[in-house]
Write a protein that holds these residues in place. Sequence first.
Motif, PDB file in Angstrom:
ATOM      1  N   LEU A 190       0.832  -1.215   0.000  1.00 50.45           N
ATOM      2  CA  LEU A 190       0.000   0.000   0.000  1.00 50.45           C
ATOM      3  C   LEU A 190       0.864   1.261   0.000  1.00 50.45           C
ATOM      4  N   SER A 191       0.462   2.239  -0.789  1.00 52.91           N
ATOM      5  CA  SER A 191       1.182   3.511  -0.780  1.00 52.91           C
ATOM      6  C   SER A 191       0.260   4.626  -0.320  1.00 52.91           C
ATOM      7  N   LYS A 192       0.882   5.686   0.193  1.00 50.01           N
ATOM      8  CA  LYS A 192       0.093   6.827   0.636  1.00 50.01           C
ATOM      9  C   LYS A 192      -0.638   7.461  -0.534  1.00 50.01           C
ATOM     10  N   THR A 193      -0.018   7.451  -1.686  1.00 51.31           N
ATOM     11  CA  THR A 193      -0.688   8.002  -2.870  1.00 51.31           C
ATOM     12  C   THR A 193      -2.028   7.325  -3.091  1.00 51.31           C
ATOM     13  N   THR A 194      -2.050   6.022  -2.950  1.00 52.04           N
ATOM     14  CA  THR A 194      -3.305   5.297  -3.152  1.00 52.04           C
ATOM     15  C   THR A 194      -4.341   5.697  -2.112  1.00 52.04           C
ATOM     16  N   VAL A 195      -3.890   5.901  -0.877  1.00 49.20           N
ATOM     17  CA  VAL A 195      -4.837   6.344   0.145  1.00 49.20           C
ATOM     18  C   VAL A 195      -5.393   7.718  -0.220  1.00 49.20           C
ATOM     19  N   TYR A 196      -4.525   8.604  -0.666  1.00 50.45           N
ATOM     20  CA  TYR A 196      -4.999   9.926  -1.110  1.00 50.45           C
ATOM     21  C   TYR A 196      -5.958   9.786  -2.289  1.00 50.45           C
ATOM     22  N   ASN A 197      -5.579   9.012  -3.279  1.00 45.66           N
ATOM     23  CA  ASN A 197      -6.463   8.785  -4.428  1.00 45.66           C
ATOM     24  C   ASN A 197      -7.816   8.281  -3.960  1.00 45.66           C
ATOM     25  N   THR A 198      -7.768   7.346  -3.045  1.00 46.17           N
ATOM     26  CA  THR A 198      -8.989   6.694  -2.588  1.00 46.17           C
ATOM     27  C   THR A 198      -9.916   7.651  -1.844  1.00 46.17           C
ATOM     28  N   VAL A 199      -9.383   8.374  -0.877  1.00 43.56           N
ATOM     29  CA  VAL A 199     -10.263   9.277  -0.127  1.00 43.56           C
ATOM     30  C   VAL A 199     -10.790  10.399  -1.028  1.00 43.56           C
ATOM     31  N   ASN A 200      -9.978  10.829  -1.985  1.00 46.01           N
ATOM     32  CA  ASN A 200     -10.471  11.870  -2.885  1.00 46.01           C
ATOM     33  C   ASN A 200     -11.574  11.354  -3.798  1.00 46.01           C
ATOM     34  N   LEU A 201     -11.433  10.107  -4.250  1.00 50.20           N
ATOM     35  CA  LEU A 201     -12.501   9.492  -5.036  1.00 50.20           C
ATOM     36  C   LEU A 201     -13.764   9.333  -4.190  1.00 50.20           C
ATOM     37  N   PHE A 202     -13.590   8.898  -2.958  1.00 51.83           N
ATOM     38  CA  PHE A 202     -14.727   8.730  -2.045  1.00 51.83           C
ATOM     39  C   PHE A 202     -15.451  10.062  -1.828  1.00 51.83           C
ATOM     40  N   LEU A 203     -14.666  11.125  -1.657  1.00 54.56           N
ATOM     41  CA  LEU A 203     -15.232  12.461  -1.473  1.00 54.56           C
ATOM     42  C   LEU A 203     -16.087  12.854  -2.673  1.00 54.56           C
TER      43      LEU A 203
END
Lengths: 140, 140
Positions: free
Chosen positions: B52-65
């Motif tokens: 897991l990378s932090k970029t993916t977490v950022y991508n994910t929460v932004n998509l969720f938003l």
Amino acid sequence: MNSFESTAQYLKEKGIKPSYQRVRVLDYMLQNKNHPTVDMLYSALSPEIPTLSKTTVYNTVNLFLEKGVVQLIGIDEQEMRYDADITTHAHFKCDRCGRILDLRLNSEGAIFQGIEGLKIREIQFYLKGLCQECQAVKKV
Amino acid sequence: MNSFESTAQYLKEKGIKPSYQRVRVLDYMLQNKNHPTVDMLYSALSPEIPTLSKTTVYNTVNLFLEKGVVQLIGIDEQEMRYDADITTHAHFKCDRCGRILDLRLNSEGAIFQGIEGLKIREIQFYLKGLCQECQAVKKV
DNA sequence: GTATCTGCAAAACATTTGCAATTCT
DNA sequence: AGAATTGCAAATGTTTTGCAGATAC
């Protein structure tokens, strides 16, 4: 008494030495009630105070915060904003023009003035303080 | 149906392809209602998802938003927080332990549940949307 | 097999910090 | 002179971006 002098007097009353930069920053906020960011303050004042640095603006707003001269407004996701009006009131930020409007509360705490005609998309209500467990912890 | 599968189903209903990372991030938020930062999500999931990378977490929460799966909580000055509970409710952050509590509102909009025992130091009330002038502007 | 998704490395910003020069009394 | 203030340069920390490799349908 002109604006500069009365602002300097106000700072003295709040326990802050009224340096030229500090008075000009607060003066700007009192005259333009636009909830400025540090960048807005710097851009507005820099032409008239050529030696002004952003560090000084940061130092100044942080000192103001500490001494209760301004309040921090976190409505903006990217940048902090500051408000020299320290009374309790709500803020509205327009999605399109970015302007921040003040909303006064009535005695029941329900929104009262200025909300007519606004199209509300999002509401955020934050409280900060101490939770029950942390109040019980002895001070060090 | 286990937790992973029902979370995946929920994402599909919201129009999001339920990749393993996305499901795990949302699953974490649904199970730990702790209003996590990106860093909290990364730290919690990284041991179990080593790639897991932090970029993916950022991508994910932004998509969720974007898709309305989570809401953004700006109560923290340094970092954004995210909440998978998208109902309207208020938040309380403890100055000392940093925990964020949910506060439910009653039908009149006055604070209702959970506020007893809290020591309130600061209140912030934000609304976002369109001001009157910007509503009048024609869409491009 | 083509779209999408992931994740590394670098960039972009806002804010803070260290420190030397300046200013004020 | 001595203490506080200012401002430059560098550091810090969060979030975004570009892009190549991996994955999914």
